[in-house]
Design a protein around this motif. Structure first.
Motif, PDB file in Angstrom:
ATOM      1  N   ILE A  43      83.101  -3.752 -32.099  1.00  8.21           N
ATOM      2  CA  ILE A  43      84.376  -3.880 -31.388  1.00  8.21           C
ATOM      3  C   ILE A  43      85.200  -4.933 -32.124  1.00  8.21           C
ATOM      4  CG2 ILE A  43      85.460  -4.298 -29.167  1.00  8.21           C
ATOM      5  CD1 ILE A  43      82.734  -3.820 -27.879  1.00  8.21           C
ATOM      6  N   THR A  44      86.397  -4.572 -32.532  1.00  5.54           N
ATOM      7  CA  THR A  44      87.261  -5.476 -33.291  1.00  5.54           C
ATOM      8  C   THR A  44      88.567  -5.684 -32.544  1.00  5.54           C
ATOM      9  OG1 THR A  44      88.200  -3.654 -34.581  1.00  5.54           O
ATOM     10  CG2 THR A  44      86.241  -4.766 -35.482  1.00  5.54           C
ATOM     11  N   PHE A  45      89.161  -6.831 -32.837  1.00  5.26           N
ATOM     12  CA  PHE A  45      90.455  -7.170 -32.226  1.00  5.26           C
ATOM     13  C   PHE A  45      91.180  -8.105 -33.175  1.00  5.26           C
ATOM     14  CE2 PHE A  45      93.090  -9.960 -29.548  1.00  5.26           C
ATOM     15  CZ  PHE A  45      93.899  -9.003 -28.951  1.00  5.26           C
ATOM     16  N   ARG A  46      92.486  -7.887 -33.336  1.00  6.11           N
ATOM     17  CA  ARG A  46      93.314  -8.685 -34.244  1.00  6.11           C
ATOM     18  C   ARG A  46      94.594  -9.082 -33.513  1.00  6.11           C
ATOM     19  NH1 ARG A  46      93.571  -8.905 -40.024  1.00  6.11           N
ATOM     20  NH2 ARG A  46      95.603  -9.609 -40.780  1.00  6.11           N
ATOM     21  N   HIS A  47      94.912 -10.374 -33.597  1.00 11.15           N
ATOM     22  CA  HIS A  47      96.087 -10.892 -32.881  1.00 11.15           C
ATOM     23  C   HIS A  47      96.841 -11.855 -33.802  1.00 11.15           C
ATOM     24  CE1 HIS A  47      98.542 -12.119 -29.458  1.00 11.15           C
ATOM     25  NE2 HIS A  47      98.363 -13.378 -29.830  1.00 11.15           N
TER      26      HIS A  47
END
Length: 528
Positions: A192-196
């Motif tokens: 699971i990846t997330f970029r902010h």
């Protein structure tokens, strides 16, 4: 001519839409063929995708909630204390439960070169650096269905350059979160990846105006410029300029410079060093080197031919004008990054002066000499964001224990002042008058006033009545001249007490009839 018939359109009406009809027939035939043929892999008979070909729904999703204010560095990179950054990273679990093996988040800084050494090389065009890393779990952790929050915080160093998107390069910051689930018999491990994105900006506090001096040899002209050291992307700034040494006086004539035109220009200079990756280091002469690029663009400009005051008697020319970036240009804030990206700004002022001379007796009639000069001066300015009402984080927090200053000295632990039972009155201590001493001694024959004071203190205090309410008075005696706190020092009259008349001598003093004030008739009769 009757045997010649004109062609009618009735025969062409059936062929007008022949191509459209053929397309409809082909579509119908194709649909029938697909219906008769076996199913295509991943589709049903009606053309809808089969359940096996649908993308699998993610077991968990990530989101972020930023709790801290915008990340703004107040002050220069050497003076700023940084900015506090805090928030919560949330995971929404869709399945009944998910077991996470690893869960981390990184703060990354990415520098991108618009003109890399190798055009198609991603390593030459982009470079990423890790600034900080959060490790939320160290052992596998099982999360049930629902939302789960993981708080985080970090003090961003004040020396970091602000986020920049220029013509030659970009500097960006972002958060990269990654979580890996434990594999199950039904499916393997899932990531699971997330970029902010995380924008950073810098704001300089308002500073006093800066005075600059420029000399233009071989002439005697000097320019005194007063302006603010900082300007803002939106807004204007005032510039005061005084040109001195304009007039050169002689015996019968004078030579002077007259200002014909003034123009200002606000320029932005962007520099970028494009580094080379190890594979293309040979193009720039070795590893660790790069190609330098520079781009200069005007942000605003104006030309004036009037609006100043010329005083040839004092030899000065004074003017005031306003500078601001143009509305259709987005200026960049000043940046000086160790990665090779830098942005600076400068104000360029150009003056066109023409020489003329005039007779001393007739200074109003001037004759041009034909000589002219262009005076050019450049001043460094800083473009920064507005600080507004914001303050640094270290000024918002309450003081630490080590920052609390020393407290004032404590008062001594003393009770209420004791009532004096001394035998001496303040007026009797030291050099008291003989009359008072004899009166004190006459009270008990030995000079001891203790019985008198005790008797006065033991008397019952009268109650105080006010508006029908009786209150018991619990204070000191209403009248007790001998009860004085010990803290009151005794009066020392010195030799003045000896000069005063004694009590027994007051009866023998005759003031005279002229000095006596006449009283009421009854008083005079009783006195006589």
């Amino acid at each position: 001519m009757d045997h010649i018939k004109r062609p009618s359109l009735s025969g062409l009406t059936g062929k007008r839409h022949s191509s459209r009809d053929r397309s409809k027939d082909d579509a119908a035939k194709g649909k029938q063929k697909r219906a008769d043929s076996p199913l295509i892999h991943g589709q049903q008979a009606n053309g809808a995708p089969s359940p096996a070909s649908r993308p699998a729904k993610a077991a968990s999703t990530m989101s972020i909630v930023i709790e801290s204010p915008p990340n703004i560095f107040f002050g220069t990179p050497t003076q700023s204390t940084g900015a506090l950054f805090s928030g919560q990273l949330r995971i929404a679990v869709v399945e009944p439960e998910v077991t996470l093996q690893t869960f981390t988040m990184q703060l990354l800084a990415t520098i991108t070169a618009r003109k890399p050494v190798a055009k198609d090389c991603p390593e030459c065009a982009k470079k990423t650096t890790e600034l900080f890393k959060w490790t939320f779990i160290t052992d596998p952790k099982t999360l049930r269905a629902g939302d789960h929050s993981f708080p985080f915080s970090y003090l961003l160093p004040g020396h970091l350059p602000a986020s920049t998107q220029g013509m030659l390069g970009n500097l960006e910051y972002h958060l990269d979160a990654r979580a890996t689930t434990r594999p199950t018999p039904s499916k393997g491990a899932e990531e699971i990846t997330f970029r902010h994105p995380l924008p950073l900006s810098r704001a300089l506090m308002p500073a006093p105006e800066k005075n600059s001096l420029r000399v233009f040899p071989p002439t005697n002209l000097t320019a005194h410029v007063t302006m603010s050291p900082t300007i803002y992307p939106i807004g204007e700034s005032t510039v005061l300029m005084k040109l001195a040494g304009v007039t050169e006086k002689h015996e019968d004539h004078q030579q002077r410079w007259r200002l014909r035109k003034m123009s200002w220009r606000l320029e932005e200079t962007e520099k970028m060093v494009s580094p080379a990756c190890p594979r293309h280091a040979g193009k720039v002469g070795g590893e660790g080197r790069g190609i330098a690029h520079e781009d200069v663009r005007p942000l605003g400009q104006m030309e004036l031919k009037e609006g100043w005051k010329s005083d040839f008697d004092d030899g000065n020319i004074e003017m005031e004008f306003r500078i601001r970036p143009s509305g259709h240009v987005r200026p960049l804030c000043d940046v000086d990054s160790p990665t090779g990206l830098s942005v600076t700004h400068s104000l360029v002022i150009e003056l066109v002066v023409a020489e003329e001379w005039a007779w001393t007796k007739r200074p109003g009639v001037a004759t041009p000499s034909g000589a002219a000069r262009v005076l050019r001066a450049q001043f460094q300015v800083v473009v920064t964001e507005r600080a507004g009402l914001g303050i640094s984080w270290d000024e918002e927090q309450p003081p630490m224990y080590e920052d609390v200053p020393a407290s004032p000295p404590l008062y001594p632990q003393s009770t209420a002042p004791e009532r004096s039972t001394s035998t001496s009155h303040p007026h009797t201590a030291g050099s008291a008058t003989p009359a008072v001493a004899r009166a004190a001694a006459a009270m008990n024959g030995s000079g001891d006033m203790t019985p008198v004071v005790s008797a006065m203190g033991a008397t019952q205090r009268p109650p105080m009545e006010r508006r029908g309410v009786t209150t018991e008075y619990d204070g000191p005696p209403l009248y007790s001249p001998s009860v004085v706190p010990q803290a009151v020092p005794a009066l020392n009259m010195g030799g003045l007490n000896d000069a005063l008349p004694r009590d027994e001598d007051l009866e023998d003093i005759d003031l005279g009839e002229s000095m006596r004030r006449p009283g009421p008739p009854s008083h005079r009769n009783s006195a006589s």
